[in-house]
Design a protein around this motif. Structure first.
Motif, PDB file in Angstrom:
ATOM      1  N   HIS A   1       0.837  -1.198   0.000  1.00  0.00           N
ATOM      2  CA  HIS A   1       0.000   0.000   0.000  1.00  0.00           C
ATOM      3  C   HIS A   1       0.876   1.253   0.000  1.00  0.00           C
ATOM      4  O   HIS A   1       0.607   2.206  -0.727  1.00  0.00           O
TER       5      HIS A   1
ATOM      6  N   TRP B   1     -19.254   4.664   2.129  1.00  0.00           N
ATOM      7  CA  TRP B   1     -19.804   3.322   2.356  1.00  0.00           C
ATOM      8  C   TRP B   1     -20.697   3.346   3.576  1.00  0.00           C
ATOM      9  O   TRP B   1     -20.318   3.828   4.638  1.00  0.00           O
TER      10      TRP B   1
ATOM     11  N   ASP C   1     -22.248   1.262   6.356  1.00  0.00           N
ATOM     12  CA  ASP C   1     -22.015  -0.052   6.966  1.00  0.00           C
ATOM     13  C   ASP C   1     -23.298  -0.735   7.420  1.00  0.00           C
ATOM     14  O   ASP C   1     -23.271  -1.874   7.896  1.00  0.00           O
TER      15      ASP C   1
ATOM     16  N   ASN D   1     -14.409   0.762 -11.396  1.00  0.00           N
ATOM     17  CA  ASN D   1     -13.885  -0.335 -10.587  1.00  0.00           C
ATOM     18  C   ASN D   1     -13.163   0.188  -9.349  1.00  0.00           C
ATOM     19  O   ASN D   1     -13.341  -0.332  -8.240  1.00  0.00           O
TER      20      ASN D   1
ATOM     21  N   HIS E   1     -15.483  -0.512  -6.138  1.00  0.00           N
ATOM     22  CA  HIS E   1     -15.046  -1.796  -5.590  1.00  0.00           C
ATOM     23  C   HIS E   1     -13.771  -1.669  -4.751  1.00  0.00           C
ATOM     24  O   HIS E   1     -13.769  -2.001  -3.561  1.00  0.00           O
ATOM     25  N   THR E   2     -12.699  -1.178  -5.361  1.00  0.00           N
ATOM     26  CA  THR E   2     -11.428  -1.097  -4.641  1.00  0.00           C
ATOM     27  C   THR E   2     -11.505  -0.132  -3.459  1.00  0.00           C
ATOM     28  O   THR E   2     -11.065  -0.461  -2.347  1.00  0.00           O
ATOM     29  N   CYS E   3     -12.060   1.044  -3.684  1.00  0.00           N
ATOM     30  CA  CYS E   3     -12.111   2.077  -2.648  1.00  0.00           C
ATOM     31  C   CYS E   3     -12.817   1.597  -1.383  1.00  0.00           C
ATOM     32  O   CYS E   3     -12.271   1.715  -0.282  1.00  0.00           O
ATOM     33  N   PRO E   4     -14.040   1.050  -1.458  1.00  0.00           N
ATOM     34  CA  PRO E   4     -14.686   0.591  -0.215  1.00  0.00           C
ATOM     35  C   PRO E   4     -13.952  -0.572   0.452  1.00  0.00           C
ATOM     36  O   PRO E   4     -13.972  -0.687   1.680  1.00  0.00           O
ATOM     37  N   ASP E   5     -13.305  -1.429  -0.348  1.00  0.00           N
ATOM     38  CA  ASP E   5     -12.521  -2.516   0.252  1.00  0.00           C
ATOM     39  C   ASP E   5     -11.383  -1.951   1.090  1.00  0.00           C
ATOM     40  O   ASP E   5     -11.125  -2.407   2.216  1.00  0.00           O
ATOM     41  N   TRP E   6     -10.682  -0.965   0.548  1.00  0.00           N
ATOM     42  CA  TRP E   6      -9.594  -0.337   1.290  1.00  0.00           C
ATOM     43  C   TRP E   6     -10.126   0.407   2.504  1.00  0.00           C
ATOM     44  O   TRP E   6      -9.531   0.387   3.580  1.00  0.00           O
TER      45      TRP E   6
ATOM     46  N   LYS F   1     -12.697  -0.242   4.339  1.00  0.00           N
ATOM     47  CA  LYS F   1     -13.020  -1.177   5.419  1.00  0.00           C
ATOM     48  C   LYS F   1     -11.757  -1.608   6.162  1.00  0.00           C
ATOM     49  O   LYS F   1     -11.771  -1.751   7.393  1.00  0.00           O
ATOM     50  N   LYS F   2     -10.670  -1.803   5.430  1.00  0.00           N
ATOM     51  CA  LYS F   2      -9.412  -2.173   6.073  1.00  0.00           C
ATOM     52  C   LYS F   2      -8.895  -1.031   6.947  1.00  0.00           C
ATOM     53  O   LYS F   2      -8.425  -1.253   8.063  1.00  0.00           O
TER      54      LYS F   2
END
Length: 328
Positions: A75, A118, A120, A174, A178-183, A185-186
């Motif tokens: 990252h 996002w 939750d 994408n 997709h990528t942005c909300p995944d990151w 959440k981390k």
């Protein structure tokens, strides 16, 4: 009948429904004493990372961000690459705009904001990607139609060019959906103890159930970043109430500007508890010092230190779009 009354002020982790990850990039021309390029990332409106063309490093701004980057070195590599590649892209874009608009001198600034929100609770994701030039909206992407909106005539050429680039549009969708909300959440997992800090002012053991509790700032009732609880019954027939104040954006030196106010119906005076780090203590008070009908058991302050981050935000946005940037 006198009623045992307890007023507590304590910290806890609140559950925020909507979260955000936002990236702000800015390039300037003709602005003295300011880096030609600045980039920063914000998680839930908290500054997470920063880079500029002068320092030439990507700098995490929170301890939890440093922990995340240490555990996820790829990252950090990605952010370093993107920060410095965008310096060249933005520099070329601002030169192109100046030439197209026949601007030979003066101060100019090209800015972008992209990222996602996002929820939750519902799982809804909203992506966004938009640009501003010289403090005004320039062009923005519609994630539903994968086309660009140009509020200014000067941006129409850019719109046609970018609309024709279908691969770029799919890539943007994408990344932001997709990528942005995944990151995000981390990041929330690593930063949950800091990003969602609140102070809860809690009163319990009072009677009757006609009472008010609220936060004040500088002596005025304060509603921003405040969550009001309902009056709830206790098992002994008395009642309780809470009101939360989100502390993530409040600097420790500003705590003294806030206080919690409790007012029991039928009692003339109010009970005021200062949010002041210098006054953190357990305070036993004689019943004679409080309003008639109320006997105070204990006032306890358990406050959590909030890290204060100050930085240069040269791009701000309100509900109406871009507004002129501060170049001081």
């Amino acid at each position: 009948m006198k009623t045992l009354f307890m007023l507590l002020l304590f910290c806890h982790v609140a559950s925020t429904v909507r979260h955000s990850l936002k990236y702000f990039l800015s390039a300037t021309s003709g602005v003295p004493n300011l880096p030609e390029f600045v980039g920063f990332a914000m998680v839930n409106e908290v500054l997470a990372g920063y880079c500029d063309s002068n320092s030439k490093i990507v700098e995490p701004k929170q301890n939890w961000v440093r922990d995340f980057m240490k555990d996820n070195p790829k990252h950090m590599e990605w952010y370093t690459q993107m920060c410095f590649s965008n310096q060249h892209y933005f520099r070329a874009d601002i030169d192109d705009l100046k030439q197209r608009l026949n601007q030979t001198g003066g101060a100019h600034i090209l800015q972008s904001m992209d990222g996602c929100e996002w929820d939750d609770e519902t799982g809804e994701v909203i992506g966004f990607h938009q640009y501003g030039y010289d403090g005004e909206d320039f062009i923005a992407m519609d994630m539903q139609t994968l086309t660009w909106t140009a509020p200014k005539q000067q941006a129409f050429i850019t719109k046609l060019r970018w609309d024709a680039d279908k691969a770029r549009s799919e890539y943007n969708k994408n990344v932001h959906i997709h990528t942005c909300p995944d990151w995000l959440k981390k990041y929330l997992h690593y930063g949950r103890s800091f990003l969602q800090r609140t102070v809860s002012c809690h009163a319990t053991g009072f009677y009757p159930d006609r009472a008010m509790m609220y936060w004040r700032k500088d002596g005025e009732e304060h509603h921003e970043d405040v969550d009001y609880g309902e009056i709830l019954p206790n098992h002994d027939g008395s009642f309780q109430i809470s009101v939360d104040l989100i502390l993530s954006s409040v600097a420790p030196e500003d705590w003294r500007r806030y206080d919690c106010v409790f007012h029991l119906s039928g009692v003339e005076d109010h009970i005021v508890t200062k949010l002041d780090k210098a006054k953190i203590r357990t305070n036993w008070v004689s019943p004679s010092e409080f309003p008639a009908g109320v006997v105070t058991g204990v006032v306890a302050l358990l406050l959590l230190l909030v890290l204060c981050i100050t930085g240069l935000f040269i791009w701000r946005r309100n509900n109406n779009g871009f507004r002129p940037a501060n170049t001081e």
